[in-house]
Design a protein around this motif. Structure first.
Motif, PDB file in Angstrom:
ATOM      1  N   PRO A  21       0.807  -1.224   0.000  1.00  0.00           N
ATOM      2  CA  PRO A  21       0.000   0.000   0.000  1.00  0.00           C
ATOM      3  C   PRO A  21       0.836   1.268   0.000  1.00  0.00           C
ATOM      4  CG  PRO A  21       0.097  -0.908   2.202  1.00  0.00           C
ATOM      5  CD  PRO A  21       0.787  -1.895   1.301  1.00  0.00           C
ATOM      6  N   VAL A  47      -6.860   0.939   3.329  1.00  0.00           N
ATOM      7  CA  VAL A  47      -5.757   0.507   2.476  1.00  0.00           C
ATOM      8  C   VAL A  47      -5.860   1.205   1.129  1.00  0.00           C
ATOM      9  CG1 VAL A  47      -4.563  -1.458   1.447  1.00  0.00           C
ATOM     10  CG2 VAL A  47      -5.861  -1.784   3.564  1.00  0.00           C
ATOM     11  N   PHE A  52      -5.534  -2.737  -6.253  1.00  0.00           N
ATOM     12  CA  PHE A  52      -6.996  -2.773  -6.286  1.00  0.00           C
ATOM     13  C   PHE A  52      -7.560  -2.301  -7.629  1.00  0.00           C
ATOM     14  CE2 PHE A  52      -6.798  -1.921  -1.471  1.00  0.00           C
ATOM     15  CZ  PHE A  52      -6.792  -3.280  -1.183  1.00  0.00           C
ATOM     16  N   SER A  57     -15.269  -3.974  -5.088  1.00  0.00           N
ATOM     17  CA  SER A  57     -15.138  -3.953  -3.633  1.00  0.00           C
ATOM     18  C   SER A  57     -15.061  -5.356  -3.035  1.00  0.00           C
ATOM     19  CB  SER A  57     -16.312  -3.177  -3.026  1.00  0.00           C
ATOM     20  OG  SER A  57     -16.187  -3.090  -1.643  1.00  0.00           O
ATOM     21  N   ARG A  60     -11.652  -6.869  -3.512  1.00  0.00           N
ATOM     22  CA  ARG A  60     -10.681  -6.192  -2.646  1.00  0.00           C
ATOM     23  C   ARG A  60     -10.789  -6.726  -1.217  1.00  0.00           C
ATOM     24  NH1 ARG A  60     -11.210   0.166  -4.473  1.00  0.00           N
ATOM     25  NH2 ARG A  60     -10.912  -0.173  -6.705  1.00  0.00           N
ATOM     26  N   HIS A  61     -12.014  -6.839  -0.744  1.00  0.00           N
ATOM     27  CA  HIS A  61     -12.224  -7.343   0.616  1.00  0.00           C
ATOM     28  C   HIS A  61     -11.747  -8.792   0.731  1.00  0.00           C
ATOM     29  CE1 HIS A  61     -15.197  -4.186   2.289  1.00  0.00           C
ATOM     30  NE2 HIS A  61     -14.411  -3.641   1.373  1.00  0.00           N
ATOM     31  N   ILE A  64      -8.108  -8.908   1.341  1.00  0.00           N
ATOM     32  CA  ILE A  64      -7.757  -8.589   2.727  1.00  0.00           C
ATOM     33  C   ILE A  64      -8.091  -9.752   3.647  1.00  0.00           C
ATOM     34  CG2 ILE A  64      -8.352  -7.081   4.681  1.00  0.00           C
ATOM     35  CD1 ILE A  64      -8.383  -4.774   2.602  1.00  0.00           C
ATOM     36  N   ILE A  81     -13.456  -2.484   6.668  1.00  0.00           N
ATOM     37  CA  ILE A  81     -12.485  -2.403   5.575  1.00  0.00           C
ATOM     38  C   ILE A  81     -12.860  -1.275   4.621  1.00  0.00           C
ATOM     39  CG2 ILE A  81     -11.483  -3.625   3.610  1.00  0.00           C
ATOM     40  CD1 ILE A  81     -12.174  -6.253   5.080  1.00  0.00           C
ATOM     41  N   THR A  83     -11.179   0.317   1.145  1.00  0.00           N
ATOM     42  CA  THR A  83     -10.123   0.125   0.150  1.00  0.00           C
ATOM     43  C   THR A  83     -10.233   1.159  -0.964  1.00  0.00           C
ATOM     44  OG1 THR A  83     -11.481  -1.446  -1.089  1.00  0.00           O
ATOM     45  CG2 THR A  83     -10.000  -2.361   0.587  1.00  0.00           C
TER      46      THR A  83
END
Length: 111
Positions: A21, A47, A52, A57, A60-61, A64, A81, A83
């Motif tokens: 990141p 983040v 990404f 979404s 992305r989650h 993580i 979260i 992002t």
């Protein structure tokens, strides 16, 4: 790794290594919930990573959650979260949403 906050340190270390990141914020929000003092059970992560780009979404989650699978399966009860890609972060005004107040209570509060 600091003994004072080993869960938070593990989250930071793993997310840095996996997502590279440009910005990472890991905030222990446990104090906002019905848990013992000094708990590490509720976290907010922000983040900003160009990894990404092109991902929704949910994807992305999932990245993580995969990275933090041990923490989520163990000590972490809740994970907020947020992002962003670098461009999305700029568009947001470099700010993530505030976490809501805890509406739940402890089992001791229930009669």
């Amino acid at each position: 790794m600091s003994q004072a906050n080993p869960v938070q340190q593990a989250i930071e270390t793993k997310l840095h290594a996996e997502l590279q990141p440009s910005l990472l914020e890991v905030v222990n929000e446990s104090h906002m919930h019905s848990v013992p003092p000094n708990s590490e059970t509720h976290f907010k992560v922000v983040v900003v990573s160009d990894l990404f780009s092109g991902k929704r979404s949910v994807a992305r989650h999932q990245m993580i959650y995969k990275t933090l699978s041990e923490e989520v399966a163990g000590p972490v009860h809740a994970l907020a979260i947020h992002t962003y890609t670098s461009e999305e972060w700029q568009q947001s005004g470099a700010a993530s949403p505030a976490s809501p107040k805890c509406l739940g209570g402890s089992k001791a509060d229930q009669h």
